[in-house]
Write a protein that holds these residues in place. Sequence first.
Motif, PDB file in Angstrom:
ATOM      1  N   LEU A 110      26.270  63.435 -23.384  1.00 49.76           N
ATOM      2  CA  LEU A 110      25.621  64.958 -23.185  1.00 49.76           C
ATOM      3  C   LEU A 110      26.552  65.903 -22.956  1.00 49.76           C
ATOM      4  O   LEU A 110      26.239  66.884 -23.804  1.00 49.76           O
ATOM      5  CB  LEU A 110      24.644  64.547 -21.949  1.00 49.76           C
ATOM      6  N   LEU A 111      27.567  66.035 -22.222  1.00 48.47           N
ATOM      7  CA  LEU A 111      28.606  67.055 -22.093  1.00 48.47           C
ATOM      8  C   LEU A 111      29.200  67.681 -23.402  1.00 48.47           C
ATOM      9  O   LEU A 111      29.340  68.623 -23.684  1.00 48.47           O
ATOM     10  CB  LEU A 111      29.436  66.952 -21.106  1.00 48.47           C
ATOM     11  N   ARG A 112      29.300  66.507 -24.181  1.00 50.66           N
ATOM     12  CA  ARG A 112      30.043  66.734 -25.656  1.00 50.66           C
ATOM     13  C   ARG A 112      28.936  67.277 -26.434  1.00 50.66           C
ATOM     14  O   ARG A 112      29.576  67.858 -27.515  1.00 50.66           O
ATOM     15  CB  ARG A 112      30.618  65.422 -26.040  1.00 50.66           C
ATOM     16  N   ARG A 113      27.988  67.026 -26.399  1.00 46.64           N
ATOM     17  CA  ARG A 113      26.862  67.087 -27.631  1.00 46.64           C
ATOM     18  C   ARG A 113      26.641  68.843 -27.636  1.00 46.64           C
ATOM     19  O   ARG A 113      26.513  69.523 -26.750  1.00 46.64           O
ATOM     20  CB  ARG A 113      25.553  66.656 -26.983  1.00 46.64           C
ATOM     21  N   LEU A 140      26.508  55.034 -17.127  1.00 41.83           N
ATOM     22  CA  LEU A 140      26.196  56.059 -16.840  1.00 41.83           C
ATOM     23  C   LEU A 140      27.226  57.400 -16.877  1.00 41.83           C
ATOM     24  O   LEU A 140      26.882  58.333 -17.696  1.00 41.83           O
ATOM     25  CB  LEU A 140      26.218  56.191 -15.074  1.00 41.83           C
ATOM     26  N   VAL A 141      28.599  56.877 -16.868  1.00 45.10           N
ATOM     27  CA  VAL A 141      29.876  58.075 -17.096  1.00 45.10           C
ATOM     28  C   VAL A 141      29.634  58.208 -18.505  1.00 45.10           C
ATOM     29  O   VAL A 141      29.907  59.415 -19.012  1.00 45.10           O
ATOM     30  CB  VAL A 141      30.935  57.325 -16.429  1.00 45.10           C
ATOM     31  N   ALA A 142      29.372  57.289 -19.320  1.00 42.10           N
ATOM     32  CA  ALA A 142      29.324  57.314 -20.796  1.00 42.10           C
ATOM     33  C   ALA A 142      28.265  58.029 -21.225  1.00 42.10           C
ATOM     34  O   ALA A 142      28.516  59.042 -22.220  1.00 42.10           O
ATOM     35  CB  ALA A 142      29.136  56.017 -21.600  1.00 42.10           C
ATOM     36  N   ARG A 143      27.077  58.101 -20.738  1.00 43.99           N
ATOM     37  CA  ARG A 143      26.087  58.835 -21.070  1.00 43.99           C
ATOM     38  C   ARG A 143      26.389  60.343 -20.671  1.00 43.99           C
ATOM     39  O   ARG A 143      25.686  61.149 -21.225  1.00 43.99           O
ATOM     40  CB  ARG A 143      24.691  58.379 -20.419  1.00 43.99           C
ATOM     41  N   ILE A 144      26.876  60.617 -19.451  1.00 45.92           N
ATOM     42  CA  ILE A 144      27.154  61.670 -19.199  1.00 45.92           C
ATOM     43  C   ILE A 144      28.160  62.591 -20.155  1.00 45.92           C
ATOM     44  O   ILE A 144      27.997  63.696 -20.252  1.00 45.92           O
ATOM     45  CB  ILE A 144      27.783  61.733 -17.670  1.00 45.92           C
TER      46      ILE A 144
END
Length: 227
Positions: A117-120, A110-114
């Motif tokens: 998305l925030l980096r994208r 979950l943290v990796a996916r968050i």
Amino acid sequence: MRILVIEDEPKTGDYLLRGLGEAGFVVSLARNGRDGLQMAAEGGFDLVVLDVMLPIMDGWQVLRSLRLQEGGADIPVIFLTARDEVQDRVKGLELGADDYLVKPFAFAELVARIRTLLRRGPPREDDVIRIGDMEIDVMKRKVSRQGQRITLTAKEFGLLHLLARRQGEVLSRSIIASQVWDINFESDTNVIDAAIRRLRSKLDDPFEPKLIHTLRGMGYVCELRAP
């Protein structure tokens, strides 16, 4: 980064509140859909983690309403839910979710996916893209045709940006799925077709000439064609 968690299950909500806080995020928690939507609409959040089965308003209703509000179209949303059927995942993505994670889940994932998305962000080399009378300001995430502003959801903007920066190139459904949703869709789903229809209703239907074209059996292309 500020994250809003909308989760009614007490243990899961408290776990996310504590864990994401320890991971370096500023976290707020809403325990029903109505309060979550109100908090999200007030702004200031960089991402929303959203359950589906919520009291008062379910997650589908929350996301649908959020995407229609000013400023709500661009907030990344991750569904975090026990609903693991293909049709549920498809529905969530069609409504404009940026990701869909099924419970039980690995917190590290979950943290990796968050963070992903925030980096994208949009490619720096394409600050402004013009195709015919359409202009896409990538950095400001604004789209217009004939000088008229077109409001798109975050997912619709991502889809248009992909088509536009590869204008003239026919993109298959699988390429679009992997590039825009970071996921491989089952071949019998119509997520891409539905997303294209929504984009056309805003970008092409009110204007001439049409810019998004279908090549049967191949995919979609964005280009200005000679009359």
